[in-house]
Design a protein around this motif. Structure first.
Motif, PDB file in Angstrom:
ATOM      1  N   ARG A 637       0.818  -1.203   0.000  1.00  0.00           N
ATOM      2  CA  ARG A 637       0.000   0.000   0.000  1.00  0.00           C
ATOM      3  C   ARG A 637       0.858   1.263   0.000  1.00  0.00           C
ATOM      4  O   ARG A 637       0.527   2.252  -0.632  1.00  0.00           O
ATOM      5  N   TYR A 638       1.955   1.260   0.740  1.00  0.00           N
ATOM      6  CA  TYR A 638       2.724   2.493   0.882  1.00  0.00           C
ATOM      7  C   TYR A 638       3.908   2.564  -0.091  1.00  0.00           C
ATOM      8  O   TYR A 638       4.810   3.357   0.079  1.00  0.00           O
ATOM      9  N   ASP A 661      10.763  -2.513   1.685  1.00  0.00           N
ATOM     10  CA  ASP A 661      10.103  -1.951   0.501  1.00  0.00           C
ATOM     11  C   ASP A 661      10.826  -0.685   0.078  1.00  0.00           C
ATOM     12  O   ASP A 661      11.728  -0.197   0.765  1.00  0.00           O
ATOM     13  N   LEU A 699      -0.295  -2.466  12.263  1.00  0.00           N
ATOM     14  CA  LEU A 699       0.995  -2.653  12.948  1.00  0.00           C
ATOM     15  C   LEU A 699       0.806  -2.953  14.446  1.00  0.00           C
ATOM     16  O   LEU A 699       1.616  -3.672  15.042  1.00  0.00           O
TER      17      LEU A 699
HETATM   18  P1  ADP Z   1      -2.856   1.736   8.422  1.00  0.00           P
HETATM   19  O1  ADP Z   1      -4.111   1.022   8.452  1.00  0.00           O
HETATM   20  O2  ADP Z   1      -2.926   3.179   8.534  1.00  0.00           O
HETATM   21  O3  ADP Z   1      -1.939   1.228   7.417  1.00  0.00           O
HETATM   22  P2  ADP Z   1      -0.937   0.476  10.092  1.00  0.00           P
HETATM   23  O4  ADP Z   1      -0.944   0.190  11.528  1.00  0.00           O
HETATM   24  O5  ADP Z   1      -0.799  -0.670   9.224  1.00  0.00           O
HETATM   25  O6  ADP Z   1      -2.226   1.287   9.804  1.00  0.00           O
HETATM   26  O7  ADP Z   1       0.182   1.470   9.788  1.00  0.00           O
HETATM   27  C1  ADP Z   1       0.294   2.630  10.565  1.00  0.00           C
HETATM   28  C2  ADP Z   1       1.012   3.673   9.776  1.00  0.00           C
HETATM   29  O8  ADP Z   1       2.346   3.281   9.520  1.00  0.00           O
HETATM   30  C3  ADP Z   1       0.450   3.901   8.467  1.00  0.00           C
HETATM   31  O9  ADP Z   1      -0.605   4.853   8.521  1.00  0.00           O
HETATM   32  C4  ADP Z   1       1.616   4.425   7.670  1.00  0.00           C
HETATM   33  O10 ADP Z   1       1.758   5.839   7.802  1.00  0.00           O
HETATM   34  C5  ADP Z   1       2.780   3.772   8.256  1.00  0.00           C
HETATM   35  N1  ADP Z   1       3.251   2.622   7.522  1.00  0.00           N
HETATM   36  C6  ADP Z   1       2.996   1.339   7.771  1.00  0.00           C
HETATM   37  N2  ADP Z   1       3.658   0.525   6.920  1.00  0.00           N
HETATM   38  C7  ADP Z   1       4.379   1.361   6.101  1.00  0.00           C
HETATM   39  C8  ADP Z   1       5.287   1.150   5.023  1.00  0.00           C
HETATM   40  N3  ADP Z   1       5.588  -0.085   4.572  1.00  0.00           N
HETATM   41  N4  ADP Z   1       5.817   2.243   4.413  1.00  0.00           N
HETATM   42  C9  ADP Z   1       5.531   3.464   4.850  1.00  0.00           C
HETATM   43  N5  ADP Z   1       4.705   3.736   5.896  1.00  0.00           N
HETATM   44  C10 ADP Z   1       4.111   2.688   6.501  1.00  0.00           C
END
Ligand code: ADP
Length: 749
Positions: A637-638, A661, A699
């Motif tokens: 996604r990111y 990533d 997370l």
């Molecule tokens: P969300 O549902 O917002 O993804 P997560 O708990 O999975 O919630 O992630 C929290 C935040 O961590 C995300 O909103 C994002 O800003 C950041 N994040 C998580 N994984 C990544 C990644 N692989 N690359 C960049 N930012 C990330």
């Protein structure tokens, strides 16, 4: 004895008197000794003087005796014829050898001599040196009886020839000396020639027995005894002989010394001799007759006299010293008492105050330092009592506050021993107010809350515990004094039973709702799939876009709701973790597989790089897959371009899994926070399809699940370049250490 010393040391007055007493005794003893020596010295001197005077008297007596003898002899030698008794003159009778006439002539003189000069023997001798008349008084001293000795040859005696030849020396033609006549009695004899005209016709000897003379001398001089020695130190006569026993000869030492001062009466020598068991002091002086030393005269005094005098002096002296010492000690005790009495009062007051009589004061009137001390002590005690009152009222106020606090409070010392609990704690522990609390904090039956901690909306609370049927939050803190010393700890037990119940209800509600929502969403997704595939008839392009949108949103909604269900399951405790040894490959593949198409749709690469020999890990298969799915989905996604790599490496302690990533990265200040619930990174909406937007649970779930497997999770990231999420997993089997793994090879070699 030690008890007595301790008792003496415990009292100030004895400490004052002690040295004083010691000093008194020392001074008294020294004084007494000095006085004693003084007295003894003066006694000795007196004694010596007395001896000297005795000696002088003895000498004088002897000389005067000799003079008396001489004048008597002179009378006898010139005695004329006495017709009344028909006696011839003495010279005439001697010249004519008229022995009977001579005796007749001498007889009255002899009797007169006895009375006048104490005469013992009167001898007349002729020109041949033969005695012709020899009267001797009876030794018992009676005046009347006397014997007449038979003729003796005295021609060999030292004076005979000189007298008969009419020789004169510097002192005249008469001689005197100590003479032994035949028998062994020694006489002091005075010898004079008898002349008939110019011719010497014989001689006369007037002799006095020396032992008698010595007795007279002794009595006259008050000496204890008098001894006469010859010039070689042999005893010639002594008044001691008859009474006391043997008198020792003069020692050679004494004699040599004596010889050096033969004429010195003033330098008379002394010695102490023991006679008949008693001590006598002897004084030795030369006995001179007609200027010639004929012997040594030694008067003696009994030492008993000295001793007795010493005793007589010492006894009152001792009493005086004793009385003086007693007086000094008495005065010392009185002074010490006067000094220490106020101190005693002060000590008693202090003891009473220590014992709780806070209103007791010292009553000391003296104006000296002790009075000042007592005054200050009283003031200080008053001040401290006031302070104590204030402190105790403050402390009881604080105790009342602590008692009234609704939360339980437990105070422990540094070792964990309970020192204080309040009312609320007693209630938690089901204790009555008069029951003692447990001794140790560890005795309080609190247990960690394992199933279902605080609910969905909050972070999971690790500080929740069960205490009997209650759930309490325990917060502990150290008690630090104002000088930084750790005094113990204080624990607050907050009753969370009601809150936890409400949260559980909420969690259950959310869980139920989520389940209920997932069913229709599944239907929507399924049906939109069917529509897309044209099973309900062909769709034109616009319709396809709409249906695809429905399908994607439904898919996202499903994963979102799945996350909510997982969180609810974790919080309520309904999600259990079954750890088992497993290979990492399958859960990783199963997590990646559903995402393949979407990753491909975004033109991203996915590389799974797991070593073939990676040991098995101890994990829950479903939860591990969930973690991997979440991390891969986030990476997808990111990340807008580039790719995703999954790696794993066997480290000594654990296996480390990484999902890397090339996405937009996470700012450093957010890297810690992203693992918390509902935290979403900056600009989450930028560049991300709004349908893919999460709610910040992914997370948080990963973190909780990783911790359940016994691992940790973290992220390293460079904003704009990418992120790497890492987590660890335990080995399923104990990994052999490098040494152990080498051992079999060594054995084989
Ligand atoms: P969300 O549902 O917002 O993804 P997560 O708990 O999975 O919630 O992630 C929290 C935040 O961590 C995300 O909103 C994002 O800003 C950041 N994040 C998580 N994984 C990544 C990644 N692989 N690359 C960049 N930012 C990330």
């Amino acid at each position: 004895m030690q008890g007595v010393i301790r008792e003496l040391r415990s009292q100030l007055r004895y400490q004052i008197i002690g040295p004083f007493l010691l000093l008194t005794v020392i001074v008294a003893a020294a004084g007494a000794l000095a006085v004693f020596y003084q007295v003894a010295g003066s006694l000795q001197e007196r004694f010596n003087n007395q001896l000297a005077s005795v000696t002088r008297t003895a000498n004088d007596t002897l000389l005067s005796q000799e003079q008396d003898n001489l004048s008597f002899l002179r009378e006898v030698a010139f005695a004329q014829r006495n017709d009344s008794i028909s006696a011839p003159g003495v010279a005439e009778a001697l010249a004519n050898d008229d022995i009977d006439g001579l005796k007749k002539a001498l007889d009255p003189y002899f009797l007169t001599g006895i009375n006048r000069i104490g005469l013992d023997r009167l001898i007349a001798f002729n020109t041949h040196g033969q005695t012709v008349s020899d009267f001797e008084r009876a030794p018992d001293g009676s005046g009347s009886g006397y014997t007449s000795h038979s003729p003796l040859d005295i021609s060999q005696l030292w004076f005979t020839s000189r007298v008969l030849s009419g020789t004169s020396d510097s002192r005249g033609d008469k001689y005197a000396g100590l003479v032994l006549f035949g028998s062994d009695s020694l006489y002091l004899a005075t010898i004079a020639p008898v002349r008939n005209g110019e011719d010497v016709v014989g001689g006369l000897i007037a002799a006095i027995r020396v032992d008698k003379l010595l007795t007279i001398l002794r009595d006259g001089s008050q000496a204890a005894g008098i001894t006469l020695y010859d010039t070689s130190g042999r005893v010639l006569a002594s008044t001691f002989l008859s009474v006391e026993g043997t008198v020792p000869q003069m020692s050679l030492d004494l004699l040599n010394n004596f010889d050096t001062n033969p004429n010195a009466l003033s330098q008379s020598l002394f010695s102490v001799e023991e006679i008949g068991g008693r001590e006598y002091q002897f004084a030795y002086i030369p006995l001179k007759i007609r200027g010639v030393s004929v012997g040594i005269l030694a008067p003696a005094l009994s030492r008993d006299y000295v001793m007795a005098t010493g005793r007589d002096t010492l006894w009152p002296l001792g009493v005086v010293v004793f009385l003086l010492a007693g007086l000094l000690v008495g005065v010392g005790v009185m002074i010490a008492n006067r000094i220490t009495a106020p101190l005693g009062e002060l000590a008693r007051t202090a003891e009473a105050i220590t014992g709780g009589e806070l209103h007791r004061r010292a009553h000391i009137q003296s104006q000296n330092e002790i009075g000042t001390l007592a005054h200050s002590f009283n003031t200080m005690t008053g001040f401290l009592t006031n302070l104590y009152g204030q402190v105790s009222s403050e402390s009881s106020q604080r105790a009342a506050i602590v008692e009234s606090i609704a939360d339980g409070i437990v105070v422990c010392d540094t070792e964990g021993r309970i020192t204080l609990v309040n009312h609320a704690t007693r209630q938690f522990l089901d204790l009555h107010d008069d029951e003692p609390p447990p001794t140790w904090f560890s005795d309080i039956p609190i247990q960690e809350l394992t199933d279902g901690a605080l609910g969905f909306g909050s972070q999971r609370a690790h500080d929740l515990f069960t205490l009997h049927e209650r759930i309490v939050r325990v917060s502990a803190n150290r008690v630090v004094s104002n000088v930084g010393e750790i005094m113990g700890s204080v624990c607050v037990l907050q009753d969370m039973t009601a809150e936890v119940a409400v949260d559980r209800a909420k969690t259950n509600f959310i869980g139920t709702i989520s389940h209920e929502l997932r069913t229709p969403l599944t239907v929507i997704r399924g049906n939109s799939d069917l529509l897309m595939r044209g099973l309900a008839g062909p769709l034109d392009d616009d319709q396809k876009v709409f249906v695809e949108s429905i399908r994607q949103h439904a898919g996202n909604m499903t994963s979102l709701i799945s996350n909510v269900i997982v969180i609810a399951g974790l919080d309520s405790g309904s999600l259990s973790t079954d750890l088992e040894p497993l290979s990492l490959t399958r859960p990783v593949d199963e997590a990646a597989w559903p995402l393949q198409s979407m990753i491909k749709a975004k033109n991203l690469s996915l590389k799974i790089d797991l070593p073939d020999d990676l040991p098995e890990v101890l994990a829950d298969f479903d939860q591990l897959r969930m973690i991997m799915h979440q991390l891969l989905d986030n990476a997808r996604r990111y990340t807008s371009q580039g790719g995703i790599v999954v790696r794993a490496q066997a480290l000594p302690e654990h296996v480390q899994v990484e999902v890397e990533d090339t996405g937009r990265g996470i700012s450093p200040d957010m890297q810690e926070q992203v693992f918390q619930r509902f935290i979403r990174g900056d600009g989450v909406s930028e560049g991300i399809n709004s349908s893919e937007r999460g709610i910040g649970l992914g997370l948080a779930i990963c973190k909780q699940l990783v911790e359940r497997q016994g691992g940790t999770i973290w992220v390293t990231s460079t904003p704009g370049q990418g992120s790497t999420f890492c987590f660890t997993l335990r080995y399923a089997h104990a990994k052999p250490s490098p040494e152990e793994s080498k051992a079999p090879m060594a054995a084989a070699a």
